[in-house]
Design a protein around this motif. Structure first.
Motif, PDB file in Angstrom:
ATOM      1  N   TYR A  10       0.849  -1.179   0.000  1.00  0.00           N
ATOM      2  CA  TYR A  10       0.000   0.000   0.000  1.00  0.00           C
ATOM      3  C   TYR A  10       0.890   1.236   0.000  1.00  0.00           C
ATOM      4  O   TYR A  10       1.755   1.366   0.873  1.00  0.00           O
ATOM      5  CB  TYR A  10      -0.879   0.037   1.257  1.00  0.00           C
ATOM      6  N   ASP A  65      -4.005   3.469   8.789  1.00  0.00           N
ATOM      7  CA  ASP A  65      -5.078   3.426   7.789  1.00  0.00           C
ATOM      8  C   ASP A  65      -4.940   2.175   6.922  1.00  0.00           C
ATOM      9  O   ASP A  65      -5.938   1.601   6.472  1.00  0.00           O
ATOM     10  CB  ASP A  65      -5.009   4.657   6.862  1.00  0.00           C
ATOM     11  N   TYR A  66      -3.692   1.777   6.682  1.00  0.00           N
ATOM     12  CA  TYR A  66      -3.434   0.618   5.814  1.00  0.00           C
ATOM     13  C   TYR A  66      -3.444  -0.681   6.619  1.00  0.00           C
ATOM     14  O   TYR A  66      -3.744  -1.746   6.093  1.00  0.00           O
ATOM     15  CB  TYR A  66      -2.143   0.839   5.029  1.00  0.00           C
ATOM     16  N   ASP A  70      -5.647  -1.107   8.830  1.00  0.00           N
ATOM     17  CA  ASP A  70      -7.088  -1.393   8.794  1.00  0.00           C
ATOM     18  C   ASP A  70      -7.430  -2.287   7.602  1.00  0.00           C
ATOM     19  O   ASP A  70      -8.263  -3.189   7.705  1.00  0.00           O
ATOM     20  CB  ASP A  70      -7.894  -0.087   8.684  1.00  0.00           C
ATOM     21  N   LYS A  71      -6.792  -2.013   6.466  1.00  0.00           N
ATOM     22  CA  LYS A  71      -7.047  -2.834   5.267  1.00  0.00           C
ATOM     23  C   LYS A  71      -6.574  -4.275   5.483  1.00  0.00           C
ATOM     24  O   LYS A  71      -7.221  -5.221   5.051  1.00  0.00           O
ATOM     25  CB  LYS A  71      -6.349  -2.234   4.046  1.00  0.00           C
ATOM     26  N   ASN A 104      -9.137  -5.965   7.757  1.00  0.00           N
ATOM     27  CA  ASN A 104     -10.424  -6.255   7.118  1.00  0.00           C
ATOM     28  C   ASN A 104     -10.327  -7.211   5.942  1.00  0.00           C
ATOM     29  O   ASN A 104     -11.339  -7.521   5.321  1.00  0.00           O
ATOM     30  CB  ASN A 104     -11.077  -4.941   6.674  1.00  0.00           C
ATOM     31  N   LYS A 105      -9.123  -7.617   5.615  1.00  0.00           N
ATOM     32  CA  LYS A 105      -8.922  -8.519   4.469  1.00  0.00           C
ATOM     33  C   LYS A 105      -9.584  -9.873   4.693  1.00  0.00           C
ATOM     34  O   LYS A 105      -9.474 -10.447   5.770  1.00  0.00           O
ATOM     35  CB  LYS A 105      -7.431  -8.714   4.240  1.00  0.00           C
TER      36      LYS A 105
END
Lengths: 204, 204
Positions: free
Chosen positions: A182, A196-197, A199-200, A203-204
């Protein structure tokens, strides 16, 4: 002491270290961010922000030192007189965020087209693999210093390249990092908004 | 050099440091455990066991040092010539276990009836509170050295006593620790099976 230029004008010494911070305050809309700061300083500053805002508790671990000799002068602090740097058996950063254990390494490279795997030690990769097995979230923050580009690379990509070094490839191409990682843009508060990344990844 | 007793018998120097380890191997059913080891050594040994068995990844953080002067001799490792101990802003131990972030401090006291709060610094308690807010599991491992008793005390009890110091009570009575903490018995592998009690905190 006031120093004068040959023409009689007064010389004002620039305040060391604080100059870019001042500039930032005077121009709040311009992001100077990282000028002159190491990636470590930038991350430490970001982690202080996250801590103060109660967003996450992430700290850089102290550098491991083998202390050989300490002197205890009267009426003053103990002085370490002889010590050596030890190789760390873990990564540099860890902590807790939204109930998740985070563990990561931050690396800067001058290389323009790829990220050399020699930036890691075997035991650091082993440590990250062990953390992932326990349900931790692991990654690397990579900075390409020539272009001031930042990426968060999930640990799985690193593991993959690391485990396949015998095939001859000793680095991760930048295009792979662009594709699977990212890109993080510098921000003001925090300077590096890497959560923020994360979080990605969660949530993956 | 061979040394003889006055009666002519050869004197065998006992191997320093390894004597209790040897004894342990010769008497596998007897737990000598902690004799002569510091709580830190005991926990480090336990954490190595947990790591090797892939049960958890817990490390003690290095002691934070302010490095002032380093010399770089030719053909040998860098030597730190002047450095000072810094106060840590976190606890000593953290890591990941079954997806949970663990963060704890280990303290030994010679006191027989209570555990003095002076064993903690304000910022350590603050750090543990911040970790708990992020969903981390925090506690203290307390060793009463006089009786060789070990307890795992959940952070909530420490916070409670810490926040009420203004009332005059500067320590946690041992009976409170017995009631609200978990007594940990020394074991062989691991020496201090503290994760068994962390399971109780998780399942609470």
């Amino acid at each position: 002491m006031v120093i004068h230029y040959p023409n009689g004008q007064t010389y004002h010494q620039p305040a060391a270290n604080s100059s870019h911070l001042k500039t930032k305050r005077e121009h709040p809309n311009v992001i100077f961010g990282n000028r002159g700061m190491s990636l470590e300083d930038e991350l430490n500053q970001s982690n202080i922000y996250y801590l103060q805002k109660e967003i996450a508790v992430i700290h850089k671990k102290p550098v491991p030192i083998q202390i050989v000799q300490v002197s205890y002068p009267k009426r003053s602090a103990a002085v370490i007189k002889e010590a050596y740097f030890k190789q760390s058996s873990t990564t540099d950063y860890n902590g807790v965020y939204k109930g998740h254990y985070l563990d990561f390494e931050a690396k800067e490279t001058k290389n323009k087209t790829s990220f050399p795997l020699s930036n890691f030690h075997e035991h650091q990769v082993k440590h990250m693999k062990a953390c992932v097995r326990q349900g931790g979230i692991c990654f690397t923050i990579i900075k390409f210093s020539a272009t001031q580009q930042l990426f968060l690379l999930p640990a799985a990509i690193l593991f993959d390249y690391w485990d396949n070094q015998a095939n001859g490839r000793k680095s991760i191409e930048k295009k792979v990092i662009v594709k699977h990682g990212y890109a993080i843009n510098y921000h003001v508060q925090p300077l590096i908004p890497y959560l923020d990344y994360v979080d990605k990844l969660i949530n993956k």
